[in-house]
Design an enzyme around this catalytic site. Structure first.
Site, PDB file in Angstrom:
ATOM      1  N   LYS A  81      32.827  -2.649   4.564  1.00  0.00           N
ATOM      2  CA  LYS A  81      32.012  -1.881   5.503  1.00  0.00           C
ATOM      3  C   LYS A  81      30.736  -1.451   4.776  1.00  0.00           C
ATOM      4  O   LYS A  81      30.705  -1.415   3.544  1.00  0.00           O
ATOM      5  CB  LYS A  81      32.815  -0.681   6.036  1.00  0.00           C
ATOM      6  N   GLU A  83      32.075  16.078   1.401  1.00  0.00           N
ATOM      7  CA  GLU A  83      31.703  15.586   0.081  1.00  0.00           C
ATOM      8  C   GLU A  83      30.813  16.610  -0.624  1.00  0.00           C
ATOM      9  O   GLU A  83      29.963  17.245   0.015  1.00  0.00           O
ATOM     10  CB  GLU A  83      30.954  14.260   0.196  1.00  0.00           C
ATOM     11  N   HIS A 128      35.295   5.508   8.864  1.00  0.00           N
ATOM     12  CA  HIS A 128      36.376   6.356   8.354  1.00  0.00           C
ATOM     13  C   HIS A 128      36.948   7.287   9.425  1.00  0.00           C
ATOM     14  O   HIS A 128      38.156   7.305   9.673  1.00  0.00           O
ATOM     15  CB  HIS A 128      35.879   7.203   7.178  1.00  0.00           C
TER      16      HIS A 128
END
Length: 484
Positions: A144, A212, A236
């Site tokens: 991806k 993140e 995701h």
């Protein structure tokens, strides 16, 4: 069937191969799971021989393989499988050298792993075919992101399909290789306690977070044109959502599982210009501090100055229009430079309509929390009596850990180990089908079009926080809050 496999990695000297693929293959050798691999052939544009490549791989593995897992005897066996051939992916003439190497010791199955820019996928497949490198049992793995939007994704799929059949095409999303993500199906369909309550009668809302700490350093050219929605939500988060929301498959056959995932994606209600303000938030990190260290804002980093329309954070309120999930909001959020790094799924159950306990504010709901990273755990949050001799029964929250099996302590693996092993064995269960990827892009494209039509702004947030205040309001307006 245990036919031997030649694995060819395009981009074999790149970052993904260095950090993930080669260490994962080493671990498969260490665990005795790589018996079918005849050769691992890395390709790249640099001129070097196989011995030089092995030396570089040895040095890199010292960094990316945990010290406790390093075994010189394993390395000595592993490195004998490593080969290198120079191939410029866009130069058809270079593929002759690769074909000669493959034909020098023919393996029945050839597995081509494309760890390159997606724009090269069609070119690589075409050149492989023209050079005679593709056999009847050849397979291809596509990393991806598969395209930049539905149109580019569709074009890549058409180009790949000219060479490889759908049954031989493995579209990878490393999140599907994570143990707890796979465990979603076991928890849902293997437990009579949970399966009957996995619907809108009992579930109040679902939250999926991928947070993140890092910024977008090193990925400026890519990220400035992409943003968090395309980079993270399209693959995701939507993959996790589809596993959480899917209907029970008729079997564990890859086709049956992927059929149900596609149905979920098709039921996602479009986000339009009329409801984009109520259902979505875009954000971009400013300067701040992460773990006590000062960091720059996105637009302060030189290579991103022209990216003022790029979001580094996105929060969405998604709705699945089917019998099981009608009325249940699915809150999705992901971002960079947030307060901490973690990914989790939270299934929050509805409150009781009446409480017997005077001290119970009825705010502590039952939740199933599935933590994907950094640790992989599953816990059920419930209530019991607070110990004591007081006349009134008082409640306290308790957390039941569902993954503390002593026999499993210390057993862990990287997602790429799982996915590479499945690709070698030809198991497509944890890989995405063409219609699945394209359906996800169709929904993402509708959001991007809605943002453009509605002029949805990119709201700033300080690095080290959990995103812009509007993301909190997105949930709060429904009388809910993000699970922290």
């Amino acid at each position: 069937m245990n036919d031997k496999v030649d694995l060819v990695i395009f981009g074999g000297t790149g970052d993904l191969s260095t950090r993930k693929l080669l260490p994962a293959l080493y671990q498969l050798h260490r665990h005795g799971l790589a018996e079918r691999l005849q050769r691992i052939i890395a390709t790249g544009r640099r001129e070097m021989d196989s011995e030089t490549f092995r030396n570089e791989a040895h040095a890199n593995l010292q960094t990316f393989v945990p010290a406790k897992d390093w075994d010189t005897a394993v390395w000595e066996g592993y490195c004998q499988h490593l080969h290198y051939v120079r191939v410029d992916a866009s130069d058809g003439g270079d593929y002759e050298n690769l074909t000669q190497l493959l034909n020098a010791d023919v393996a029945p199955i050839r597995l081509f792993y494309l760890a390159t820019l997606p724009a090269l996928y069609g070119t690589i497949c075409s050149h492989l075919q023209q050079a005679g490198a593709v056999q009847e049992q050849s397979r291809v793995v596509l990393e991806k992101p598969l395209g930049h939007d539905l149109a580019s994704c569709h074009e890549i799929n058409l180009q790949v399909a000219d060479v490889f059949g759908e049954e031989d095409t493995f579209r990878i999303d490393h999140y599907l290789g994570k143990e707890t993500v796979q465990n979603v199906m076991a928890v849902r369909f293997g437990n009579p306690l949970l399966h009957p309550v996995w619907n809108n009668t009992f579930v109040d809302n679902v939250q999926i977070t991928v947070a993140e700490e890092i910024g977008v350093e090193g990925r400026g050219d890519y990220y400035a044109k992409t943003g968090a929605l395309r980079d993270m939500v399209q693959n995701h988060l939507l993959q996790v959502l589809s596993l959480v929301a899917m209907e029970p498959p008729t079997s564990l056959d890859p086709t049956d599982i992927r059929d149900e995932k596609v149905k979920v994606l098709r039921c996602l209600e479009p986000i339009t210009a009329d409801n984009a303000k109520e259902r979505s938030v875009r954000g971009r990190y400013d300067a701040g501090a992460v773990r006590g260290e000062a960091v720059k804002g996105f637009l302060e980093e030189a290579e991103y100055k022209d990216a003022d329309a790029t979001e580094t954070f996105v929060a969405l309120k998604a709705s699945i229009n089917n019998w099981r999930w009608a009325g249940v909001p699915f809150y999705l959020r992901t971002g960079k430079r947030l307060s901490r790094r973690y990914s989790e799924i939270v299934i929050e159950f509805k409150k009781l309509s009446f409480s017997l306990f005077a001290n119970d504010p009825n705010e502590l709901t039952n939740k199933l929390v599935i933590r994907i990273q950094p640790e992989e755990t599953i816990s059920l949050h419930t209530l019991n009596k607070k110990p004591g001799l007081t006349r009134k029964l008082r409640l306290q929250p308790v957390e039941l850990h569902l993954t503390e099996d002593p026999a499993q302590k210390g057993v862990s693996y990287d997602a790429y180990e799982r996915l590479l092993l499945d690709a070698i064995n030809g198991d497509q269960t944890l890989f995405m089908r063409r219609d699945e990827v394209e359906t996800a892009w169709r929904w993402i494209d509708s959001i991007i079009a809605a943002w453009e039509e509605a002029g949805t702004p990119v709201k700033p947030y300080n690095s080290g926080t959990m995103g812009p205040g509007a993301a909190t309001a997105l949930v709060a307006v429904d009388g809910r809050s993000w699970y922290e």
